[in-house]
Design a protein around this motif. Structure first.
Motif, PDB file in Angstrom:
ATOM      1  N   LEU A   1       0.814  -1.213   0.000  1.00  0.00           N
ATOM      2  CA  LEU A   1       0.000   0.000   0.000  1.00  0.00           C
ATOM      3  C   LEU A   1       0.850   1.267   0.000  1.00  0.00           C
ATOM      4  CD1 LEU A   1      -2.800   1.368   0.291  1.00  0.00           C
ATOM      5  CD2 LEU A   1      -2.569   1.068   2.759  1.00  0.00           C
ATOM      6  N   THR A   2       1.864   1.313   0.837  1.00  0.00           N
ATOM      7  CA  THR A   2       2.643   2.544   0.974  1.00  0.00           C
ATOM      8  C   THR A   2       3.745   2.675  -0.072  1.00  0.00           C
ATOM      9  OG1 THR A   2       4.056   1.472   2.630  1.00  0.00           O
ATOM     10  CG2 THR A   2       2.204   2.776   3.453  1.00  0.00           C
ATOM     11  N   ILE A   3       4.623   1.676  -0.143  1.00  0.00           N
ATOM     12  CA  ILE A   3       5.812   1.791  -0.993  1.00  0.00           C
ATOM     13  C   ILE A   3       5.490   1.583  -2.471  1.00  0.00           C
ATOM     14  CG2 ILE A   3       8.084   0.793  -1.483  1.00  0.00           C
ATOM     15  CD1 ILE A   3       8.309   0.270   1.545  1.00  0.00           C
ATOM     16  N   LEU A   4       4.545   0.684  -2.765  1.00  0.00           N
ATOM     17  CA  LEU A   4       4.233   0.401  -4.161  1.00  0.00           C
ATOM     18  C   LEU A   4       2.850   0.888  -4.581  1.00  0.00           C
ATOM     19  CD1 LEU A   4       5.861  -3.131  -4.346  1.00  0.00           C
ATOM     20  CD2 LEU A   4       6.716  -1.000  -5.351  1.00  0.00           C
ATOM     21  N   GLY A   5       2.187   1.636  -3.700  1.00  0.00           N
ATOM     22  CA  GLY A   5       0.884   2.211  -4.007  1.00  0.00           C
ATOM     23  C   GLY A   5       0.911   3.728  -3.922  1.00  0.00           C
ATOM     24  N   PHE A   6       0.970   4.244  -2.686  1.00  0.00           N
ATOM     25  CA  PHE A   6       0.984   5.703  -2.502  1.00  0.00           C
ATOM     26  C   PHE A   6       2.228   6.353  -3.106  1.00  0.00           C
ATOM     27  CE2 PHE A   6      -1.875   4.909   1.276  1.00  0.00           C
ATOM     28  CZ  PHE A   6      -2.988   5.528   0.709  1.00  0.00           C
ATOM     29  N   PHE A   7       3.391   5.764  -2.868  1.00  0.00           N
ATOM     30  CA  PHE A   7       4.632   6.377  -3.351  1.00  0.00           C
ATOM     31  C   PHE A   7       4.656   6.532  -4.872  1.00  0.00           C
ATOM     32  CE2 PHE A   7       9.326   6.121  -4.250  1.00  0.00           C
ATOM     33  CZ  PHE A   7       9.601   7.419  -3.848  1.00  0.00           C
ATOM     34  N   PRO A   8       4.279   5.509  -5.669  1.00  0.00           N
ATOM     35  CA  PRO A   8       4.249   5.723  -7.117  1.00  0.00           C
ATOM     36  C   PRO A   8       3.266   6.814  -7.552  1.00  0.00           C
ATOM     37  CG  PRO A   8       4.285   3.389  -6.655  1.00  0.00           C
ATOM     38  CD  PRO A   8       4.098   4.091  -5.340  1.00  0.00           C
ATOM     39  N   ILE A   9       2.172   6.976  -6.823  1.00  0.00           N
ATOM     40  CA  ILE A   9       1.215   8.039  -7.158  1.00  0.00           C
ATOM     41  C   ILE A   9       1.845   9.404  -6.896  1.00  0.00           C
ATOM     42  CG2 ILE A   9      -1.030   9.059  -6.565  1.00  0.00           C
ATOM     43  CD1 ILE A   9      -1.205   6.407  -8.205  1.00  0.00           C
ATOM     44  N   ILE A  10       2.581   9.527  -5.803  1.00  0.00           N
ATOM     45  CA  ILE A  10       3.295  10.776  -5.507  1.00  0.00           C
ATOM     46  C   ILE A  10       4.349  11.042  -6.580  1.00  0.00           C
ATOM     47  CG2 ILE A  10       4.887  11.882  -3.876  1.00  0.00           C
ATOM     48  CD1 ILE A  10       3.308  10.318  -1.652  1.00  0.00           C
ATOM     49  N   VAL A  11       5.087  10.001  -6.960  1.00  0.00           N
ATOM     50  CA  VAL A  11       6.101  10.142  -8.014  1.00  0.00           C
ATOM     51  C   VAL A  11       5.436  10.521  -9.336  1.00  0.00           C
ATOM     52  CG1 VAL A  11       7.816   8.896  -9.400  1.00  0.00           C
ATOM     53  CG2 VAL A  11       7.787   8.632  -6.907  1.00  0.00           C
ATOM     54  N   LEU A  12       4.295   9.931  -9.630  1.00  0.00           N
ATOM     55  CA  LEU A  12       3.555  10.278 -10.850  1.00  0.00           C
ATOM     56  C   LEU A  12       3.224  11.765 -10.870  1.00  0.00           C
ATOM     57  CD1 LEU A  12       2.045   9.504 -13.445  1.00  0.00           C
ATOM     58  CD2 LEU A  12       0.063   8.986 -12.003  1.00  0.00           C
ATOM     59  N   TYR A  13       2.781  12.294  -9.743  1.00  0.00           N
ATOM     60  CA  TYR A  13       2.506  13.725  -9.646  1.00  0.00           C
ATOM     61  C   TYR A  13       3.773  14.530  -9.959  1.00  0.00           C
ATOM     62  CZ  TYR A  13       1.628  18.305  -7.682  1.00  0.00           C
ATOM     63  OH  TYR A  13       1.535  19.667  -7.518  1.00  0.00           O
ATOM     64  N   GLY A  14       4.900  14.100  -9.387  1.00  0.00           N
ATOM     65  CA  GLY A  14       6.167  14.784  -9.642  1.00  0.00           C
ATOM     66  C   GLY A  14       6.573  14.719 -11.098  1.00  0.00           C
ATOM     67  N   LEU A  15       6.356  13.562 -11.724  1.00  0.00           N
ATOM     68  CA  LEU A  15       6.667  13.430 -13.149  1.00  0.00           C
ATOM     69  C   LEU A  15       5.787  14.349 -13.988  1.00  0.00           C
ATOM     70  CD1 LEU A  15       6.996   9.534 -13.364  1.00  0.00           C
ATOM     71  CD2 LEU A  15       8.861  11.202 -13.578  1.00  0.00           C
ATOM     72  N   TRP A  16       4.518  14.394 -13.644  1.00  0.00           N
ATOM     73  CA  TRP A  16       3.558  15.227 -14.378  1.00  0.00           C
ATOM     74  C   TRP A  16       3.912  16.703 -14.254  1.00  0.00           C
ATOM     75  CZ3 TRP A  16      -1.168  17.731 -12.272  1.00  0.00           C
ATOM     76  CH2 TRP A  16      -1.965  18.261 -13.287  1.00  0.00           C
ATOM     77  N   LYS A  17       4.330  17.107 -13.054  1.00  0.00           N
ATOM     78  CA  LYS A  17       4.688  18.505 -12.802  1.00  0.00           C
ATOM     79  C   LYS A  17       6.144  18.814 -13.128  1.00  0.00           C
ATOM     80  CE  LYS A  17       0.928  20.354 -11.146  1.00  0.00           C
ATOM     81  NZ  LYS A  17       0.359  21.575 -11.694  1.00  0.00           N
ATOM     82  N   ARG A  18       6.889  17.782 -13.564  1.00  0.00           N
ATOM     83  CA  ARG A  18       8.311  17.922 -13.924  1.00  0.00           C
ATOM     84  C   ARG A  18       9.145  18.403 -12.740  1.00  0.00           C
ATOM     85  NH1 ARG A  18       9.093  15.534 -18.467  1.00  0.00           N
ATOM     86  NH2 ARG A  18       9.975  16.892 -20.016  1.00  0.00           N
ATOM     87  N   ARG A  19       8.879  17.868 -11.566  1.00  0.00           N
ATOM     88  CA  ARG A  19       9.642  18.208 -10.370  1.00  0.00           C
ATOM     89  C   ARG A  19      11.006  17.536 -10.438  1.00  0.00           C
ATOM     90  NH1 ARG A  19       6.334  21.900  -9.907  1.00  0.00           N
ATOM     91  NH2 ARG A  19       4.648  21.834  -8.416  1.00  0.00           N
ATOM     92  N   LEU A  20      12.029  18.214  -9.933  1.00  0.00           N
ATOM     93  CA  LEU A  20      13.386  17.691 -10.004  1.00  0.00           C
ATOM     94  C   LEU A  20      13.557  16.376  -9.254  1.00  0.00           C
ATOM     95  CD1 LEU A  20      15.515  20.953  -9.671  1.00  0.00           C
ATOM     96  CD2 LEU A  20      15.024  19.629 -11.732  1.00  0.00           C
ATOM     97  N   TRP A  21      12.822  16.172  -8.173  1.00  0.00           N
ATOM     98  CA  TRP A  21      12.947  14.959  -7.370  1.00  0.00           C
ATOM     99  C   TRP A  21      12.289  13.753  -8.030  1.00  0.00           C
ATOM    100  CZ3 TRP A  21       8.135  13.164  -6.454  1.00  0.00           C
ATOM    101  CH2 TRP A  21       7.087  14.086  -6.405  1.00  0.00           C
ATOM    102  N   SER A  22      11.504  13.958  -9.070  1.00  0.00           N
ATOM    103  CA  SER A  22      10.721  12.859  -9.643  1.00  0.00           C
ATOM    104  C   SER A  22      11.588  11.785 -10.300  1.00  0.00           C
ATOM    105  CB  SER A  22       9.682  13.384 -10.625  1.00  0.00           C
ATOM    106  OG  SER A  22      10.290  14.002 -11.734  1.00  0.00           O
TER     107      SER A  22
END
Length: 135
Positions: free
Chosen positions: A50-71
């Motif tokens: 749930l956390t590492i392979l669920g919520f975290f990829p969704i957060i990373v997806l947001y970063g990728l979409w917004k082109r955040r440097l941490w993504s």
């Protein structure tokens, strides 16, 4: 980003289902596969999923979409986490080819890693590649 979304949704679904029903019955996973593992039920694996392979990829997806440097680092972490997850799972409970979930998600981890490490993705997302050298 589509693969990251797929991973996030899959992780959320699997994780929530295992937390709700740690016996594995809702996902039709026999509890007997945990006999040689350190787990008595699927609660801890469900929380990890749930956390590492669920919520975290969704957060990373947001970063990728917004082109955040941490993504880029986040996508790299998701790739490694998925590969490690499948490797540890096969080590602890064995390989189950039917349904081919371990194969599917193991390949997904490798494909994500390949994409994240591709030069074009690295150039567009990796912080060190986006910064001008200091003089």
């Amino acid at each position: 980003m589509g693969l990251m979304l797929f991973q996030g949704i899959s992780g959320l679904y699997g994780g929530i289902t295992l937390v709700i029903d740690p016996s594995g019955d809702l996902l039709q996973i026999p509890i007997s596969i945990l006999e040689n593992s350190t787990f008595e039920n699927f609660m801890v694996p469900g929380l990890i999923l749930l956390t590492i392979l669920g919520f975290f990829p969704i957060i990373v997806l947001y970063g990728l979409w917004k082109r955040r440097l941490w993504s880029w680092k986040g996508a790299l972490a998701v790739s490694f986490a998925l590969i490690i997850w499948i490797g540890v799972q096969i080590w602890m409970v064995g390989y189950y080819p039917d349904p081919p979930l371990q194969l599917t998600f193991g390949l997904l981890g490798l494909v994500l890693l390949g994409l994240v490490m591709s030069p074009s993705v690295r150039r567009s997302l990796e912080p060190s590649c986006n910064q001008e050298p200091e003089e």
